[in-house]
Structures are given as structure tokens and as C-alpha cells.
Design an enzyme around this catalytic site. Structure first.
Site, PDB file in Angstrom:
ATOM      1  N   LYS A 183     -39.339 -20.312  57.018  1.00 12.45           N
ATOM      2  CA  LYS A 183     -39.657 -18.880  57.022  1.00 12.45           C
ATOM      3  C   LYS A 183     -40.556 -18.555  58.211  1.00 12.45           C
ATOM      4  O   LYS A 183     -40.345 -17.557  58.909  1.00 12.45           O
ATOM      5  CB  LYS A 183     -40.337 -18.487  55.700  1.00 12.45           C
ATOM      6  CG  LYS A 183     -39.351 -18.433  54.544  1.00 12.45           C
ATOM      7  CD  LYS A 183     -39.999 -18.328  53.170  1.00 12.45           C
ATOM      8  CE  LYS A 183     -38.922 -18.410  52.078  1.00 12.45           C
ATOM      9  NZ  LYS A 183     -39.423 -18.447  50.723  1.00 12.45           N
ATOM     10  N   GLN A 237     -45.014 -18.311  47.845  1.00 21.00           N
ATOM     11  CA  GLN A 237     -43.922 -19.263  47.609  1.00 21.00           C
ATOM     12  C   GLN A 237     -43.963 -19.774  46.164  1.00 21.00           C
ATOM     13  O   GLN A 237     -45.013 -20.175  45.663  1.00 21.00           O
ATOM     14  CB  GLN A 237     -44.027 -20.430  48.613  1.00 21.00           C
ATOM     15  CG  GLN A 237     -42.875 -21.416  48.564  1.00 21.00           C
ATOM     16  CD  GLN A 237     -41.528 -20.799  48.955  1.00 21.00           C
ATOM     17  OE1 GLN A 237     -41.462 -19.904  49.783  1.00 21.00           O
ATOM     18  NE2 GLN A 237     -40.458 -21.262  48.345  1.00 21.00           N
ATOM     19  N   ASP A 240     -40.719  -9.996  48.657  1.00 21.83           N
ATOM     20  CA  ASP A 240     -39.805 -10.716  47.762  1.00 21.83           C
ATOM     21  C   ASP A 240     -39.148  -9.765  46.762  1.00 21.83           C
ATOM     22  O   ASP A 240     -38.183 -10.143  46.094  1.00 21.83           O
ATOM     23  CB  ASP A 240     -40.588 -11.761  46.955  1.00 21.83           C
ATOM     24  CG  ASP A 240     -40.397 -13.167  47.485  1.00 21.83           C
ATOM     25  OD1 ASP A 240     -39.296 -13.475  47.963  1.00 21.83           O
ATOM     26  OD2 ASP A 240     -41.359 -13.953  47.409  1.00 21.83           O
TER      27      ASP A 240
HETATM   28  N1  GUN Z   1     -38.850 -20.195  45.694  1.00 16.36           N
HETATM   29  C1  GUN Z   1     -37.488 -20.314  45.651  1.00 16.36           C
HETATM   30  N2  GUN Z   1     -36.892 -19.167  46.056  1.00 16.36           N
HETATM   31  C2  GUN Z   1     -37.888 -18.305  46.362  1.00 16.36           C
HETATM   32  C3  GUN Z   1     -37.892 -16.975  46.847  1.00 16.36           C
HETATM   33  O1  GUN Z   1     -36.857 -16.326  47.067  1.00 16.36           O
HETATM   34  N3  GUN Z   1     -39.138 -16.433  47.037  1.00 16.36           N
HETATM   35  C4  GUN Z   1     -40.288 -17.111  46.773  1.00 16.36           C
HETATM   36  N4  GUN Z   1     -41.454 -16.475  46.977  1.00 16.36           N
HETATM   37  N5  GUN Z   1     -40.307 -18.351  46.322  1.00 16.36           N
HETATM   38  C5  GUN Z   1     -39.107 -18.944  46.120  1.00 16.36           C
END
Ligand code: GUN
Length: 300
Positions: free
Chosen positions: A53, A97, A120
Site C-alpha cells: 500500500k 490494517q 476503507d
Molecule cells: N485486511 C485484509 N483486507 C483488508 C482491507 O481491505 N482493509 C484493511 N484495513 N485491512 C485488511
């Protein structure tokens, strides 16, 4: 029949190219989009996701800030960091995350993120807004899936979509987005009485259950379009490899189009995270501008 393979890497590259362009335009207006990524603990998969990311953000010209907290951090410490980032006008997007260490209350912490910075789309304000069809930040993986479907099929109106899985991150928001795109939507899950029979009726199948290669040709109507969200690590002939929730070789025999794993939905998730960050930056800049204009009107 051998299905058309939907190239998520190429689609994500096109989205990111547009984002780079949008970021340049924003910077010319004096707006520098910034994304804060919070990682609590050192879950190996999360480390890889966070690294990717941050790399993609830099490539897109988005400033990134990485905040790492130890696995035994208290909830108060995490909430204090979120409050600090909420109040920081130079931060446009906040990504926490997941999963969090077990002692932290995921829902409570996600609700603490400013909905306008919730890139998100997990805050209940955004979840509710999506289900009401309001213009809110929407979860990245389902948004990426919808983009792939629209590129592949064009108008989705009237199509019957079956979503397999009902998670808050993928299944539920995916169903809401497909409904907004005028599909008839069925959600099947572990308690569905005959998931396979329901799936056989679908023009579009989105698989998000986390069960390696569960869906094979016998689940599919000939000509269905299949989006595979699953990323499962399996041992195959003594080697570790990634497979989806769909049995790709079998499903390709009957599907019209299908995403591979890897190289399908995965790259789209990150591209849509960047898109949400740019949208959040633009909306915050407009809100600040309207606020200062209002102050000026009332005082000048
Ligand atoms: N962990 C697995 N997929 C995601 C996601 O789309 N966003 C976040 N914040 N954590 C994750």
C-alpha cells in the site's frame, strides 16, 4: 469454452494512471493527498499488504505515513493515535490494517476513525450511506470488483449476481454495490441450504468465502462472469502457492470471463484505496473552502 481472463493487474494500472493524473491536478491547486497507514503488531501477511500500500501510494504521488504500534499496545494508545490523525488537516485518509491483535475491539476502534477519512469504508456512517445509495467512501475490494465487472460486461442492469460469502469487508458491501448497479442480488453463505443451486442461476458470481477452490464448473451457468476474491495459501505437490475460492481450470471451461489468482482482484484493492484517498482529499479541501467562505461571508 475457454474463458476470457480478466487482467486485474492491467486494469489496476489504468486506474492508477488516472489517479496519478488527478494527484498532479490536486497538487497544482495546492492540495497534497496523504494517507496514514496504521499497523498494530507484526502479522506477516499484514506486513506485506502494508508495504504494498505504501509503495503504490508513493508511485501515485500520494504522501504516506506509516504508524507502527507494538502488538501489546493498549486500545487507549491506538484510539489516541487515531484522534491525532483525525485532527491533523494534512492527513486525508486513515487505514487501520486488519486483523487487530485479539485484545483490541475492532469495531470500537474502526468507529473512532473520522468517516471522511475512512478510506476503507468500514465506519458505520459509510456502511449505512452505501446501503442508502449516498455518495460515501466505499470498501476497496468490492469497489475494485465492480470496476472489473463494468469493464467486462458494460451495463450490469438486470443481471442476476450471486455473492458467495457475507463478510463485512467484502460480501455485504459487494451486494450493496451490485444492487446500486441495478443487479438482482443473491447472497449465499455457510447456512444457505443449496448454495450451488443458487449459484447455477447467476450471470455474475463473486466468490469471497476463503475456501480454496470451492467453486468449480458444477456451480456455474455456462457464460457466467466470475470474480474470485479469495487468496488462499495451499500446499501443492510439496510447494506452497496461492489459489482462489474458485477452481480456475474447471471454472474456465464454462465461464465467459474469470479473474485469476493472483493477478485478478488483488491489485484492484490497492488501486481503489488510492482512489478513495484522492476522493477524501478532494472532499476535505472543498469542505474547508466552503467553511472559510462561510466565515468570510459572516464576518466581512
Ligand atoms: N485486511 C485484509 N483486507 C483488508 C482491507 O481491505 N482493509 C484493511 N484495513 N485491512 C485488511
Amino acid at each position: 469454452m475457454s474463458a476470457h481472463i480478466i487482467d486485474g493487474k492491467a486494469a489496476a494500472a489504468r486506474v492508477l494512471q488516472q489517479i496519478r493524473h488527478d494527484v498532479e491536478n490536486l497538487k497544482a491547486e495546492g492540495i497534497e493527498p496523504a494517507l496514514a497507514v496504521i499497523l498494530v503488531g507484526n502479522d506477516a501477511a499484514s506486513e506485506v499488504y502494508v508495504r504494498n500500500k505504501i509503495l503504490r501510494a508513493e508511485e501515485a504521488g500520494i504522501r504516506s505515513l506509516e504508524h507502527r504500534l507494538p502488538a501489546d499496545s493498549s486500545q487507549a494508545r491506538l484510539l489516541a493515535l487515531i484522534a491525532e490523525l483525525n485532527a491533523d488537516n494534512t492527513v486525508n485518509g486513515i487505514l487501520l490494517q486488519l486483523p487487530l491483535p485479539a485484545h483490541l475491539e475492532e469495531n470500537r476502534v474502526l468507529q473512532a476513525i473520522d468517516p471522511g477519512k475512512d478510506v476503507d469504508g468500514f465506519h458505520s456512517e459509510n456502511v449505512g450511506g452505501l446501503s442508502q445509495g449516498r455518495n460515501v467512501l466505499t470498501p476497496c475490494t468490492p469497489s475494485g470488483c465492480l470496476h472489473l465487472l463494468e469493464e467486462t460486461c458494460g451495463d450490469l442492469s438486470g443481471k442476476h449476481a450471486v455473492v458467495i460469502g457475507r463478510s463485512n469487508i467484502v460480501g455485504k458491501p459487494m451486494a450493496a454495490l451490485l444492487l446500486q448497479a441495478h443487479c438482482s442480488v443473491t447472497v449465499v453463505h455457510s447456512r444457505s441450504t443449496d448454495a450451488r443451486a443458487l449459484c447455477q442461476l447467476a450471470d455474475i458470481v463473486v466468490a469471497a468465502v476463503g475456501r480454496p477452490r470451492l467453486i468449480d464448473a458444477s456451480w456455474l451457468k455456462r457464460g457466467a462472469v466470475v470474480i474470485d476474491v479469495g487468496i488462499n495459501r495451499i500446499e501443492d505437490h510439496g510447494r506452497s502457492r496461492l489459489v482462489g475460492d474458485v477452481d480456475f481450470d474447471s471454472a474456465s471451461e464454462v465461464a465467459a470471463a474469470i479473474t485469476p489468482v493472483p493477478g485478478g482482484v488483488g491489485p484492484m484493492t490497492i488501486a481503489f484505496l488510492m482512489k478513495n484517498t484522492v476522493t477524501a482529499a478532494r472532499q476535505q479541501a472543498h469542505a474547508q473552502r466552503s467553511q472559510s467562505e462561510a466565515v468570510c461571508l459572516s464576518t466581512c
